[in-house]
Design an enzyme around this catalytic site. Structure first.
Site, PDB file in Angstrom:
ATOM      1  N   GLY A 234      -5.125  -4.300   7.491  1.00  0.00           N
ATOM      2  CA  GLY A 234      -6.162  -3.402   7.634  1.00  0.00           C
ATOM      3  C   GLY A 234      -7.180  -3.422   8.664  1.00  0.00           C
ATOM      4  O   GLY A 234      -7.575  -2.639   9.352  1.00  0.00           O
TER       5      GLY A 234
ATOM      6  N   THR B  68      -0.025   1.504   6.999  1.00  0.00           N
ATOM      7  CA  THR B  68       0.028   0.625   6.151  1.00  0.00           C
ATOM      8  C   THR B  68       0.199  -0.679   6.800  1.00  0.00           C
ATOM      9  O   THR B  68       0.728  -0.857   7.997  1.00  0.00           O
ATOM     10  CB  THR B  68       1.099   0.520   5.218  1.00  0.00           C
ATOM     11  OG1 THR B  68       1.359  -0.648   4.431  1.00  0.00           O
ATOM     12  CG2 THR B  68       2.629   0.949   5.869  1.00  0.00           C
ATOM     13  N   GLY B  69      -0.393  -1.845   6.478  1.00  0.00           N
ATOM     14  CA  GLY B  69      -0.219  -3.121   7.052  1.00  0.00           C
ATOM     15  C   GLY B  69      -1.609  -3.888   7.145  1.00  0.00           C
ATOM     16  O   GLY B  69      -2.589  -3.779   6.206  1.00  0.00           O
TER      17      GLY B  69
ATOM     18  N   ARG C 186     -14.719  -6.655   0.304  1.00  0.00           N
ATOM     19  CA  ARG C 186     -13.745  -6.146   1.607  1.00  0.00           C
ATOM     20  C   ARG C 186     -13.174  -4.751   1.382  1.00  0.00           C
ATOM     21  O   ARG C 186     -12.540  -4.653   0.330  1.00  0.00           O
ATOM     22  CB  ARG C 186     -12.603  -7.276   1.796  1.00  0.00           C
ATOM     23  CG  ARG C 186     -11.746  -7.048   3.092  1.00  0.00           C
ATOM     24  CD  ARG C 186     -10.477  -6.053   2.674  1.00  0.00           C
ATOM     25  NE  ARG C 186      -9.562  -6.303   3.765  1.00  0.00           N
ATOM     26  CZ  ARG C 186      -8.589  -5.628   3.916  1.00  0.00           C
ATOM     27  NH1 ARG C 186      -8.196  -4.512   2.737  1.00  0.00           N
ATOM     28  NH2 ARG C 186      -7.631  -5.507   4.831  1.00  0.00           N
TER      29      ARG C 186
ATOM     30  N   ASP D 115      -8.235  -0.613   5.676  1.00  0.00           N
ATOM     31  CA  ASP D 115      -8.329   0.703   6.487  1.00  0.00           C
ATOM     32  C   ASP D 115      -7.987   1.947   5.651  1.00  0.00           C
ATOM     33  O   ASP D 115      -8.199   2.990   5.837  1.00  0.00           O
ATOM     34  CB  ASP D 115      -7.082   0.408   7.543  1.00  0.00           C
ATOM     35  CG  ASP D 115      -5.912   0.255   6.733  1.00  0.00           C
ATOM     36  OD1 ASP D 115      -5.844  -0.814   6.006  1.00  0.00           O
ATOM     37  OD2 ASP D 115      -4.767   0.874   7.181  1.00  0.00           O
TER      38      ASP D 115
ATOM     39  N   THR E 107       0.858  -1.138   0.000  1.00  0.00           N
ATOM     40  CA  THR E 107       0.061  -0.019  -0.009  1.00  0.00           C
ATOM     41  C   THR E 107       0.821   1.219   0.022  1.00  0.00           C
ATOM     42  O   THR E 107       2.148   1.267   0.638  1.00  0.00           O
ATOM     43  CB  THR E 107      -0.830   0.050   1.191  1.00  0.00           C
ATOM     44  OG1 THR E 107      -1.779  -1.045   1.074  1.00  0.00           O
ATOM     45  CG2 THR E 107      -1.583   1.342   1.625  1.00  0.00           C
TER      46      THR E 107
HETATM   47  N1  ASP Z   1      -3.900  -1.496   4.837  1.00  0.00           N
HETATM   48  C1  ASP Z   1      -3.934  -2.378   3.564  1.00  0.00           C
HETATM   49  C2  ASP Z   1      -5.193  -3.106   3.647  1.00  0.00           C
HETATM   50  O1  ASP Z   1      -5.486  -3.873   4.612  1.00  0.00           O
HETATM   51  C3  ASP Z   1      -2.681  -3.201   3.066  1.00  0.00           C
HETATM   52  C4  ASP Z   1      -1.482  -2.674   2.990  1.00  0.00           C
HETATM   53  O2  ASP Z   1      -1.309  -1.756   4.018  1.00  0.00           O
HETATM   54  O3  ASP Z   1      -0.682  -3.022   2.242  1.00  0.00           O
HETATM   55  O4  ASP Z   1      -5.914  -3.097   2.815  1.00  0.00           O
END
Ligand code: ASP
Length: 323
Positions: free
Chosen positions: A234, A231-232, A208, A211, A180
């Protein structure tokens, strides 16, 4: 006359495990994005333009899980999402379930400035994009289809149940890199802004929402506090309202670095999921920057008038402690 603020930009290209072969395009991409955003700020541009253009560069790269590089959901299609927030006015815009909008962040900006709403998804969002003549680009490429097959095979080899996804991710992190993108900026008038854009989690269920388009979870900006992009996983950022939590710490006087580290410690102490990968970038009202993650890597970069050039890295402060 009030004194001008020194502009600052921080950009991330996603937290997770950055494999060696993808690191270079990632680092080059975040640098290009940060330069684009910083040039705008340096020339007196506003923070909202800085973060939007920085994110748009990364959406176009194809090296990140956003825009053209978006990963596929379980049905082999793309559902992109993005958000943007203006810390001066607390106006915000977000768009989701987008299939072929070239730059989801531009649509988020349109939602923020041209509608009475904050979050528009699906067909309505696509209609809005058409009304404003936004460019289209189909991210379902041969490369994405190849990754999809690899990810699906890994999933099926594990056990054909989605709840196994987290243990699979542990054993095959290379297949589930979360890339992301996001940006936070402070302009010379002291205004803060944040933006985030993603293709979401690989193999996610159709419909779906993560975040990234949710104000307060993946993105937040307030001139009285700071700006943050997450990021991470969500689902974790949503449950902890993470970006707003970081801004609340800054509102209480914490420096950006302390604020992001505290929020990652909160993730570590409250979320027991096997896979709790999370990364945060922030800027506080004094222009101090923050970057932290609990994942092995986070691709990120910053530029200040002192550095002049982008300072990029695949790690920031790795926080393993709990609160
Ligand atoms: N936060 C993003 C999600 O869950 C994924 C990401 O940060 O890479 O969609």
């Amino acid at each position: 006359m009030t004194e001008k603020q020194k502009p600052v930009i921080v950009v991330h290209g996603g937290a997770g495990t950055w494999q060696l072969e993808r690191s270079q395009p990632g680092l080059e991409g975040v640098k290009r994005a940060a330069k684009t955003g910083f040039d705008i700020l340096k020339n007196g541009g506003i923070a909202v333009d800085g973060v939007m253009e920085a994110v748009a560069v990364m959406e176009d790269e194809g090296a990140f899980n956003a825009g053209y590089g978006s990963s596929l959901n379980i049905e082999k299609s793309v559902e992109m999402e993005a958000s943007i927030m203006d810390g001066k006015t607390l106006q915000a815009g977000a768009a989701g379930l987008l299939r072929d909008i070239r730059n989801p962040v531009r649509l988020a900006r349109i939602v923020m400035e041209k509608t009475d709403h904050v979050f528009v998804v699906g067909q309505g969002a696509e209609k809005l994009a058409k009304m404003f003549s936004l460019e289209r680009r189909d991210p379902v490429t041969q490369l994405r289809l190849k990754y999809y097959e690899q990810q699906r095979k890994a999933l099926l080899d594990g056990k054909s149940e989605l709840p196994r996804l987290s243990s699979l991710i542990k054993s095959h992190p290379e297949l589930f890199e979360l890339e992301t993108v996001g940006a936070v900026a402070l302009d010379e008038n002291g205004n803060l802004a944040a933006a985030t854009s993603t293709g979401g989690f690989p193999l996610k269920l159709p419909g779906r929402i993560g975040d990234s388009p949710l104000i307060g979870c993946g993105t937040y900006a307030d001139n009285q506090a700071g700006a943050c992009s997450a990021t991470g996983v969500g689902e974790i950022a949503i449950r902890l309202v993470l970006a707003k939590t970081v801004c609340d710490h800054m509102y209480d006087g914490k420096a950006a670095q302390e604020a992001v580290e505290r929020a990652i410690r909160l993730v570590n102490s409250r979320i027991s999921a096997a896979y709790n990968s999370m990364g945060l970038i922030a800027i506080d009202v004094r222009g101090r920057i923050g970057a932290a993650h609990n994942s092995p890597n986070m691709c990120w970069v910053y530029i200040t008038p002192e550095t002049k050039e982008p300072v990029a890295s695949l790690t920031a402060r790795i926080v393993k402690e709990s609160l």
